[in-house]
Design a protein around this motif. Structure first.
Motif, mmCIF file in Angstrom:
data_model
loop_
_atom_site.group_PDB
_atom_site.id
_atom_site.type_symbol
_atom_site.label_atom_id
_atom_site.label_comp_id
_atom_site.label_asym_id
_atom_site.label_seq_id
_atom_site.Cartn_x
_atom_site.Cartn_y
_atom_site.Cartn_z
ATOM 1 N N VAL A 99 0.840 -1.200 0.000
ATOM 2 C CA VAL A 99 0.000 0.000 0.000
ATOM 3 C C VAL A 99 0.874 1.249 0.000
ATOM 4 N N GLN A 100 1.912 1.252 0.809
ATOM 5 C CA GLN A 100 2.819 2.393 0.839
ATOM 6 C C GLN A 100 3.515 2.588 -0.509
ATOM 7 N N ALA A 101 3.890 1.485 -1.155
ATOM 8 C CA ALA A 101 4.558 1.590 -2.449
ATOM 9 C C ALA A 101 3.630 2.177 -3.497
ATOM 10 N N LEU A 102 2.385 1.697 -3.529
ATOM 11 C CA LEU A 102 1.441 2.208 -4.518
ATOM 12 C C LEU A 102 1.094 3.664 -4.234
ATOM 13 N N ALA A 103 0.918 4.018 -2.971
ATOM 14 C CA ALA A 103 0.625 5.405 -2.624
ATOM 15 C C ALA A 103 1.766 6.321 -3.061
ATOM 16 N N ALA A 104 3.012 5.869 -2.890
ATOM 17 C CA ALA A 104 4.153 6.666 -3.322
ATOM 18 C C ALA A 104 4.156 6.816 -4.847
ATOM 19 N N TYR A 105 3.853 5.745 -5.556
ATOM 20 C CA TYR A 105 3.818 5.777 -7.020
ATOM 21 C C TYR A 105 2.726 6.719 -7.524
ATOM 22 N N LEU A 106 1.594 6.750 -6.812
ATOM 23 C CA LEU A 106 0.473 7.606 -7.214
ATOM 24 C C LEU A 106 0.555 8.987 -6.572
ATOM 25 N N ASN A 107 1.602 9.247 -5.805
ATOM 26 C CA ASN A 107 1.879 10.560 -5.226
ATOM 27 C C ASN A 107 0.748 11.054 -4.333
ATOM 28 N N ILE A 108 0.372 10.213 -3.384
ATOM 29 C CA ILE A 108 -0.646 10.611 -2.416
ATOM 30 C C ILE A 108 -0.180 10.200 -1.027
ATOM 31 N N GLN A 109 -0.250 11.105 -0.080
ATOM 32 C CA GLN A 109 0.200 10.834 1.281
ATOM 33 C C GLN A 109 -0.828 9.990 2.022
ATOM 34 N N LEU A 110 -0.326 9.038 2.773
ATOM 35 C CA LEU A 110 -1.181 8.254 3.646
ATOM 36 C C LEU A 110 -1.446 9.040 4.926
ATOM 37 N N PRO A 111 -2.499 8.689 5.675
ATOM 38 C CA PRO A 111 -2.858 9.505 6.845
ATOM 39 C C PRO A 111 -1.722 9.701 7.846
ATOM 40 N N PHE A 112 -0.917 8.679 8.102
ATOM 41 C CA PHE A 112 0.152 8.847 9.087
ATOM 42 C C PHE A 112 1.299 9.713 8.551
ATOM 43 N N GLN A 113 1.311 9.969 7.244
ATOM 44 C CA GLN A 113 2.362 10.785 6.633
ATOM 45 C C GLN A 113 1.996 12.266 6.550
ATOM 46 N N LYS A 114 0.783 12.619 6.923
ATOM 47 C CA LYS A 114 0.374 14.013 6.843
ATOM 48 C C LYS A 114 1.228 14.846 7.799
ATOM 49 N N PRO A 115 1.882 15.888 7.322
ATOM 50 C CA PRO A 115 2.802 16.625 8.187
ATOM 51 C C PRO A 115 2.126 17.420 9.299
ATOM 52 N N ASN A 116 0.929 17.916 9.042
ATOM 53 C CA ASN A 116 0.271 18.777 10.023
ATOM 54 C C ASN A 116 -0.719 18.039 10.916
ATOM 55 N N ARG A 117 -1.428 17.060 10.338
ATOM 56 C CA ARG A 117 -2.451 16.349 11.106
ATOM 57 C C ARG A 117 -2.355 14.862 10.837
ATOM 58 N N PRO A 118 -1.287 14.210 11.259
ATOM 59 C CA PRO A 118 -1.172 12.771 11.015
ATOM 60 C C PRO A 118 -2.234 11.993 11.782
ATOM 61 N N VAL A 119 -2.777 10.975 11.154
ATOM 62 C CA VAL A 119 -3.732 10.076 11.804
ATOM 63 C C VAL A 119 -3.067 8.712 11.879
ATOM 64 N N LEU A 120 -2.763 8.274 13.087
ATOM 65 C CA LEU A 120 -1.950 7.084 13.291
ATOM 66 C C LEU A 120 -2.760 5.805 13.412
ATOM 67 N N SER A 121 -3.996 5.906 13.881
ATOM 68 C CA SER A 121 -4.822 4.713 14.024
ATOM 69 C C SER A 121 -6.276 5.132 14.145
ATOM 70 N N SER A 122 -7.134 4.140 14.210
ATOM 71 C CA SER A 122 -8.563 4.426 14.340
ATOM 72 C C SER A 122 -8.994 4.571 15.789
ATOM 73 N N ARG A 123 -8.087 4.349 16.729
ATOM 74 C CA ARG A 123 -8.435 4.397 18.144
ATOM 75 C C ARG A 123 -8.198 5.778 18.718
ATOM 76 N N SER A 124 -8.849 6.064 19.812
ATOM 77 C CA SER A 124 -8.617 7.323 20.509
ATOM 78 C C SER A 124 -7.269 7.279 21.215
ATOM 79 N N ALA A 125 -6.843 8.426 21.708
ATOM 80 C CA ALA A 125 -5.533 8.505 22.360
ATOM 81 C C ALA A 125 -5.466 7.640 23.610
#
Length: 235
Positions: free
Chosen positions: A48-74
C-alpha cells in the motif's frame, strides 16, 4: 431496515450511485470497518505504501500537520497491536480532532481522496481495493467507488484532459502523476452513466419536476460535448 423520522421520509431511498434500495444505516458499519482497516493496517503495509508513493498521495500517518496514526482514541490501545503506537496527537502535542462513530472516539480521516486517486489512475481493481480497505470494501466503500467511477466518466465528458487532471490534483505536493481511461467498464455501467448524464443535461435546461422528460427519453441522448440538451418526446 430503513429509518424514518416522525412525519418524515425514510433514509432508505434511491441513491444516485445505486440502482437498488440503499440503507445508509446498514452501510455505515461496513464503512467504519473500511476506515479502521485502512488506518490500523493498510497504511502501514508495504505494498500500500509503495502504490501510494507511485500515485503521489500521502497516507494519513504521513500528513505533516495532522497525522492520523490509528482508528483508536488517544486513550485506547492501538488496533494494530504495536509497531506504530497509540498516540493520536500532532507533532506539536495537540490532540487530533475526533468524531464519534458508533459509540467510539475516532480521529477524522476520509477515504474519498484515495478512492478518487485509484479510479483516476486505473488502479481501482478489486484486489487493490481489498488491500486498501479490507474484507468489507465492497459493502463499505463500494457505493462510493461506483459513484467516483461515474464522476470520472462525467469529468472526462465535461472538459479537456488538462482541466480534468487539475480537478484530480491535490495541491502542489500531491498532483496526480497520470490519468488512465476508466478500467474494466461494463455495458451496464456505461448505460447507467448515460442515463445519469442525460438527467444532468436535463437539469441544465431546468427540465425538472413537471417539465422532466419521460424516463424512456433519458437514454444517453447528450451530444457528448457537455453542452447538449435532452429533447422532449414531442420536439
Amino acid at each position: 431496515m430503513a429509518f424514518s423520522r416522525a412525519g418524515g421520509p425514510s433514509l432508505k431511498q434511491e441513491q444516485p450511485f445505486l440502482d437498488a434500495q440503499f440503507d445508509i444505516f446498514e452501510w455505515h458499519p461496513k464503512f467504519q470497518s473500511c476506515v479502521a482497516y485502512f488506518l490500523d493496517y493498510a497504511q502501514y503495509n508495504g505494498p500500500v505504501q509503495a502504490l501510494a508513493a507511485y500515485l503521489n498521495i500521502q497516507l494519513p500517518f504521513q500528513k505533516p500537520n495532522r497525522p492520523v496514526l490509528s482508528s483508536r482514541s488517544a486513550n485506547s490501545p492501538s488496533a494494530a497491536g504495536g509497531g506504530f503506537g497509540n498516540n493520536t496527537t500532532t507533532a506539536s502535542g495537540k490532540p487530533l480532532p475526533t468524531v464519534g462513530l458508533g459509540g467510539g472516539i475516532y480521529p477524522h480521516a476520509t477515504l474519498l481522496p484515495y478512492i478518487r486517486r485509484l479510479v483516476a489512475t486505473g488502479f481501482d481493481f478489486p484486489a487493490v481495493l481489498h488491500g486498501f480497505f479490507g474484507d468489507d470494501w465492497a459493502a463499505g466503500i463500494g457505493p462510493l467507488h461506483d459513484q467516483e467511477r461515474r464522476n470520472y466518466l462525467f469529468a472526462a465528458k465535461s472538459d479537456s484532459w488538462l482541466r480534468v487532471k487539475a480537478a484530480y490534483d491535490m495541491g502542489d505536493d500531491e498532483t496526480v502523476p497520470f490519468l488512465r481511461p476508466l478500467q474494466n467498464v461494463s455495458e451496464k455501467e456505461i448505460l447507467s452513466a448515460e442515463v445519469g448524464w442525460s438527467e444532468w443535461l436535463a437539469m441544465q435546461d431546468w427540465m425538472l419536476g413537471p417539465r422532466a422528460p419521460a424516463a424512456d427519453a433519458l437514454g444517453g441522448r447528450g451530444n457528448g460535448n457537455g453542452s447538449g440538451t435532452v429533447k422532449k418526446e414531442d420536439e
